[in-house]
Each structure stands twice: as structure tokens, then as C-alpha cells.
Design an enzyme around this catalytic site. Structure first.
Site, PDB file in Angstrom:
ATOM      1  N   ARG A 209       0.859  -1.183   0.000  1.00 15.87           N
ATOM      2  CA  ARG A 209       0.000   0.000   0.000  1.00 15.87           C
ATOM      3  C   ARG A 209       0.899   1.238   0.000  1.00 15.87           C
ATOM      4  O   ARG A 209       1.670   1.449   0.928  1.00 15.87           O
ATOM      5  CB  ARG A 209      -0.907   0.006   1.237  1.00 15.87           C
ATOM      6  CG  ARG A 209      -1.707   1.275   1.330  1.00 15.87           C
ATOM      7  CD  ARG A 209      -2.624   1.361   2.546  1.00 15.87           C
ATOM      8  NE  ARG A 209      -3.253   2.662   2.537  1.00 15.87           N
ATOM      9  CZ  ARG A 209      -3.287   3.504   3.557  1.00 15.87           C
ATOM     10  NH1 ARG A 209      -2.781   3.163   4.717  1.00 15.87           N
ATOM     11  NH2 ARG A 209      -3.840   4.703   3.430  1.00 15.87           N
TER      12      ARG A 209
ATOM     13  N   HIS B 129      -2.858  10.995   0.357  1.00 16.29           N
ATOM     14  CA  HIS B 129      -2.314  10.805   1.713  1.00 16.29           C
ATOM     15  C   HIS B 129      -1.670  12.133   2.133  1.00 16.29           C
ATOM     16  O   HIS B 129      -0.474  12.224   2.368  1.00 16.29           O
ATOM     17  CB  HIS B 129      -1.307   9.644   1.728  1.00 16.29           C
ATOM     18  CG  HIS B 129      -1.073   9.052   3.085  1.00 16.29           C
ATOM     19  ND1 HIS B 129      -1.219   7.705   3.368  1.00 16.29           N
ATOM     20  CD2 HIS B 129      -0.681   9.608   4.254  1.00 16.29           C
ATOM     21  CE1 HIS B 129      -0.928   7.469   4.630  1.00 16.29           C
ATOM     22  NE2 HIS B 129      -0.590   8.609   5.198  1.00 16.29           N
TER      23      HIS B 129
ATOM     24  N   GLU C 248      -7.300   8.609   6.137  1.00 14.00           N
ATOM     25  CA  GLU C 248      -7.575   9.260   7.416  1.00 14.00           C
ATOM     26  C   GLU C 248      -8.071  10.707   7.302  1.00 14.00           C
ATOM     27  O   GLU C 248      -7.385  11.638   7.733  1.00 14.00           O
ATOM     28  CB  GLU C 248      -6.326   9.235   8.302  1.00 14.00           C
ATOM     29  CG  GLU C 248      -5.870   7.850   8.685  1.00 14.00           C
ATOM     30  CD  GLU C 248      -4.872   7.862   9.863  1.00 14.00           C
ATOM     31  OE1 GLU C 248      -4.471   8.941  10.316  1.00 14.00           O
ATOM     32  OE2 GLU C 248      -4.519   6.759  10.323  1.00 14.00           O
TER      33      GLU C 248
ATOM     34  N   ASN D  66      -7.515   1.947   9.730  1.00 19.11           N
ATOM     35  CA  ASN D  66      -6.232   2.136  10.417  1.00 19.11           C
ATOM     36  C   ASN D  66      -6.490   2.073  11.911  1.00 19.11           C
ATOM     37  O   ASN D  66      -7.352   2.796  12.426  1.00 19.11           O
ATOM     38  CB  ASN D  66      -5.629   3.509  10.090  1.00 19.11           C
ATOM     39  CG  ASN D  66      -5.110   3.580   8.669  1.00 19.11           C
ATOM     40  OD1 ASN D  66      -5.195   2.610   7.916  1.00 19.11           O
ATOM     41  ND2 ASN D  66      -4.567   4.725   8.304  1.00 19.11           N
TER      42      ASN D  66
ATOM     43  N   GLU E 224      -3.595  -0.009   8.073  1.00 21.24           N
ATOM     44  CA  GLU E 224      -2.424   0.365   8.886  1.00 21.24           C
ATOM     45  C   GLU E 224      -2.577  -0.160  10.305  1.00 21.24           C
ATOM     46  O   GLU E 224      -3.656  -0.091  10.902  1.00 21.24           O
ATOM     47  CB  GLU E 224      -2.254   1.889   9.001  1.00 21.24           C
ATOM     48  CG  GLU E 224      -1.682   2.555   7.793  1.00 21.24           C
ATOM     49  CD  GLU E 224      -1.524   4.058   7.979  1.00 21.24           C
ATOM     50  OE1 GLU E 224      -1.179   4.512   9.093  1.00 21.24           O
ATOM     51  OE2 GLU E 224      -1.758   4.782   6.997  1.00 21.24           O
TER      52      GLU E 224
END
Ligand code: NOJ
Length: 497
Positions: free
Chosen positions: A102, A147, A192, A333, A402
Site C-alpha cells: 500500500r 495521503h 484518514e 487504520n 495500517e
């Protein structure tokens, strides 16, 4: 790809020779179809910040403008230099025997000014070469579109607080599907959103707006719209021709009531809805939209503070429908656990996410520490998080995108092995006993990297990186041997120190 996976559970019972007689030892094994991977992100490892046509990102400009906001005053200008050393990284993954990698694509490396009128050929070349190298080595690319390294030019328009960004994100995603669509086994639109909306627009991560309880909600709103719009565009234009799936990565720390009291139980559940439901409920619940408790609290507190409209924006009916169900799987995550107590503080006139949520967050000092203040080792919270997700959203397909721990520099990272072992056992119980629908686990991170405002001070890698050496030498930690055993056998090794 993953949605077609059928999970077959096998539990091995191995007979091993004891000193005088045979002892039966139950081994912890994941289903054959279960996948193990490792993760990184573009800004944290690539470096090459201004090379071959790449545009500037908000993390480039933030680390350059505010070195004092980064713990060691460092930047991601060179980081682990994976832009040049990606073949070495792939070799490390081959040693680990992981099934997928990833990583994230840097938006300004592909579209230097953020918009799709100008595509940077070198960016397309770089990610194509990385993906080809992975595929040749039987490692499937799992790609995050965003990200946190937003093109700076888009931040100048307000970044994620400006509704137009959802359209620009769709244009960017289309460029990605067109150029890499047939190589990527699974896509994640965002990593996130809680972190980059709350931490970035509400706090001191880039862009560092510190407008908690206001800009973070605008950011979240546009991220959810952008996610839904990309998913629907994918369905219309690409689903029939690409063998892939599209999801989103959300972070969920377990939130446990501080005391057994009813008020702390309510505070903890409210906190789960604010920290996780904020993004999960609109996409994964059967009714869609923001969690009711979030809507109710923010509307009423906004009113008391004299705002003429709620600080939490409203979706249109069409938007609710567009976002509801817009994911093939949930990327989760998970690192740690917090305690929540009901806050007794009076609401002030100053907007704030924490006040809207109404809980006091803490951790037990007895929980084992890591090298990050926020990360305590609490494996049982992992199982509880997975069960909560199962109950709240009708047992969706989940991949752990994660999980990992930061420790001091050094190669003998026994505590990292213990961390992974403990969390994998909790995950195994959630799958086999509780029937949570999890089909993959990703360790964060393959190599040490730039840990945002903590610079290079917090190390999560299975491989240590010597950031002072000119060629950013990678060295295996003992946890890499442990994880290789896990990834190759799908069973937890009985580890003898
Ligand atoms: C979450 C983020 O996705 C990643 O960028 C970060 O390095 C790790 N957690 C560790 O904090």
C-alpha cells in the site's frame, strides 16, 4: 479483487515433541486467502520534492515555512529517497514475502498545479515503473489517491474547505484510473480524513489553520462529497473494464468509557460517532448522512454560540444518496485505545471539535508505551473496534490498511514483534470467534519515514533507514524476520528470543 475472496478458516493444531511426551500446541493461523502487506505514503518516503516537473505540496511549503513546527526542524525534501530507491524497497518486500504494497500517489507529482490540464509525464513514468516492479515480483499495488500532500495551488483556493475541490479531485482520480487502472488491485480515495481535516484544518498539521469546530467540518464535508463523486464516476466510467475495487481508509482508535458509569458510556459512544462515525456513517450505514448525535450536538451548540447556521454543513438529499454505499470495502487504520469521560466544562463561545464532542480523552499510564505520546499498546481495543464496526455497519468487508508501532532507533526491536503479535492475535479472534469480515492486514511501515510534525524522531519501520547516510541505507530489524514468517506462512510464529 478482494470482494471475490472467500475466506476459509483453518486453525492448525500442531503436535510438537516435548521433553518427555508430546504436547499439543494451538497455532494461530489466518485463512489461506488472507493477505498480508506493508504500507508507506508519498510525502513520508519519496523525497525528490522539486524534481522533474513535480509541483509543490502543502507539506513542502509547510515544512519550509514553519521549521519550528516540526519536532526536529526537518523536512521531507529527501526523506528515504524512495523516488530513486524504489527498486530497493521492492527488494525488501520480496524478502518479506508480502502479497501487496500500500503506497500513495503524490497529487502534485502527477498534476503539478493540481488541475488536469497539465499532466507531468515524469510522475506517470515513476508510478508506472514502481507498479511494474511490484507486479513482476508478484506484489499487488494497493494505492491511496490522497495521503495528505495537497497541491499548494489548491490550498491557495482554500484547499478542502472550498467545495470546488471535489470536482478537481474527480479530475485527478480520472487521470489515475486512466493511467494506472489496470495495474492496481485496490484503490483508496483518502487516507484518514479525520487526521487531515481535524489535524490540518483544525490543528497544526499542514496547512495548520487551527480552526477547530469550523474548517475541519468544511473539510470533512468536501472530502465526503469528493469520495462519493469519485466512486460514482468510477462506477460509470471504469467499473466494467477494470478488475479492481474502491474504498476509503478511516482511522479508528478504540474509545472505552473511563468509568463504568452511564454518563461515561454515553460519552464514549458519542466520541466514537465524532471520531469515526463522522466519516463512516455517511458511507457505510444503511441510512447515510452524518451520525444523528453529531448533527444534534453541533446544531444546538452552534445556536447557543450565536451562529445563524450550524457549523456542520448539511448534505442535500442527492448528496446523501450519492455518498451512501460508495465503497467496496472499508480500509481501517488502528493503532491504539483511549478512555473517554464526560466533560463537565461549560461550553464557551469559541467553536471547537473537542467541545462539540463533549468528552475528555485520556490514556491509562499503566498501558505500555511506544515512542509516540499518543500510541499506547492495547491490543484488546483492536478486537472491540472491529466488533463495533461489524455491528454498526452490517459487517462490511474490511482491510486493515495500517497498524504498527514507533520505537527508538535500533535493530533489535523485540517490542515491535510483541506489538504486532498481540494485535494480530486480537485480529485473529475478531475474525474466527466474532466473524468480523476482515481479509487483509497491512503493517505500517515498510521503512522508517518522515512522521509529519514529529519529523524523523518516531520510527515505525520493519527496516531502519539511516537518514544521515547519502544513500539512505536500509537495514533489517528483527521484526522484519518475524513479519516475513507471518506473511509467508499466514501463521504467527512461536518466537524464541
Ligand atoms: C497514520 C498515517 O496514515 C501515517 O501517515 C502515519 O505515519 C501513521 N499513522 C503513524 O502515525
Amino acid at each position: 479483487m478482494y470482494s471475490r475472496i472467500v475466506i476459509v478458516f483453518t486453525l492448525f493444531v500442531a503436535l510438537e515433541a516435548g521433553s518427555a511426551h508430546y504436547v499439543t500446541q494451538e497455532r494461530v493461523c489466518f485463512p489461506e486467502s488472507f493477505q498480508f502487506g506493508v504500507a508507506t505514503a508519498s510525502y513520508q518516503i519519496e523525497g525528490a520534492w522539486n524534481v522533474s516537473g513535480k509541483g509543490e505540496s502543502i507539506w513542502d511549503s509547510y515544512t519550509h515555512m514553519y521549521p519550528e513546527r516540526i519536532f526536529d526542524h526537518k523536512t521531507g525534501d529527501v526523506a528515504a529517497d524512495s523516488y530513486h530507491l524504489f527498486k530497493e524497497d521492492v527488494k525488501l518486500m520480496v524478502k518479506l514475502g508480502v502479497q501487496y504494497y500500500r503506497f500513495s500517489i503524490s497529487w502534485p507529482r502527477i498534476l503539478p498545479n493540481g488541475l488536469s490540464n497539465e499532466i507531468n509525464k515524469d510522475g506517470i513514468r515513476y508510478y508506472n515503473e514502481l507498479m511494474d516492479e511490484l507486479i513482476q515480483n508478484n506484489i499487488q499495488p494497493m494505492v491511496t489517491m490522497y495521503h495528505w500532500d495537497l497541491p499548494k495551488s489548491l490550498q491557495e483556493l482554500g484547499g478542502w474547505t472550498n467545495p470546488i475541490i471535489a470536482d478537481y479531485f474527480v479530475d485527478y482520480a480520472r487521470v489515475l484510473f486512466n493511467n494506472f487502472g489496470n495495474k492496481v488491485s485496490a484503490w483508496l480515495t483518502f487516507n484518514e480524513p479525520l487526521s487531515f481535516c481535524q489535524g490540518g484544518y483544525g490543528g497544526l498539521d499542514a496547512p495548520g489553520d487551527q480552526a477547530s469546530g469550523f474548517e475541519d467540518y468544511l473539510c470533512g464535508h468536501n472530502v465526503l462529497r469528493a469520495h462519493g463523486m469519485v466512486y460514482r464516476m468510477y462506477q460509470e466510467e471504469f467499473e466494467a473494464k477494470l478488475l479492481t475495487s474502491v474504498g476509503i481508509t478511516l482511522d479508528f482508535s478504540w474509545l472505552e468509557p473511563a468509568m463504568e458509569s452511564l454518563e461515561d458510556k454515553i460519552a464514549a459512544e458519542t466520541a466514537r460517532q465524532f471520531f469515526f462515525g463522522w466519516f463512516a456513517h455517511p458511507i457505510f450505514s444503511s441510512i447515510g448522512d452524518y451520525p444523528q448525535i453529531m448533527r444534534k450536538r453541533i446544531d444546538s451548540i452552534s445556536k447557543k454560540q450565536g451562529f445563524h447556521r450550524s457549523r456542520l454543513p448539511y448534505f442535500t438529499t442527492e448528496e446523501i444518496e450519492m455518498i451512501r454505499g460508495s465503497a467496496d470495502f472499508l480500509g481501517l487504520n488502528h493503532y491504539t485505545t483511549y478512555l473517554v469521560a464526560k466533560s463537565k466544562k461549560k461550553i464557551s463561545s469559541e467553536p471547537s471539535f473537542a467541545a462539540d464532542m463533549g468528552g475528555i480523552i485520556s490514556q491509562k499510564s499503566s498501558w505500555p508505551k511506544s515512542n509516540s505520546t499518543w500510541l499506547k499498546v492495547v491490543p484488546w481495543g483492536f478486537r472491540l473496534s472491529l466488533n463495533w464496526v461489524k455491528r454498526a455497519y452490517n459487517n462490511p468487508l474490511v482491510v486493515i490498511t495500517e497498524n504498527g508501532v514507533s520505537l527508538e532507533k535500533g535493530l533489535l526491536d523485540k517490542r515491535r514483534i510483541e506489538y504486532i503479535d498481540g494485535y494480530l492475535k486480537a485480529l485473529h479472534t475478531a475474525i474466527t470467534k466474532d466473524h468480523c469480515n476482515v481479509y487483509g492486514y497491512t503493517y505500517w511501515s515498510l521503512i522508517d519515514n518522515f512522521e509529519w510534525t514529529r519529523g524523523y524522531s518516531e520510527r515505525f519501520g520493519l527496516y531502519q533507514v539511516d537518514f544521515d547516510s547519502p544513500n539512505k541505507t536500509r537495514k533489517p530489524r528483527i521484526s522484519s524476520e518475524y513479519y516475513a514468517r507471518v506473511a509467508r506462512t499466514k501463521c504467527l510464529p512461536i518466537w524464541d528470543f
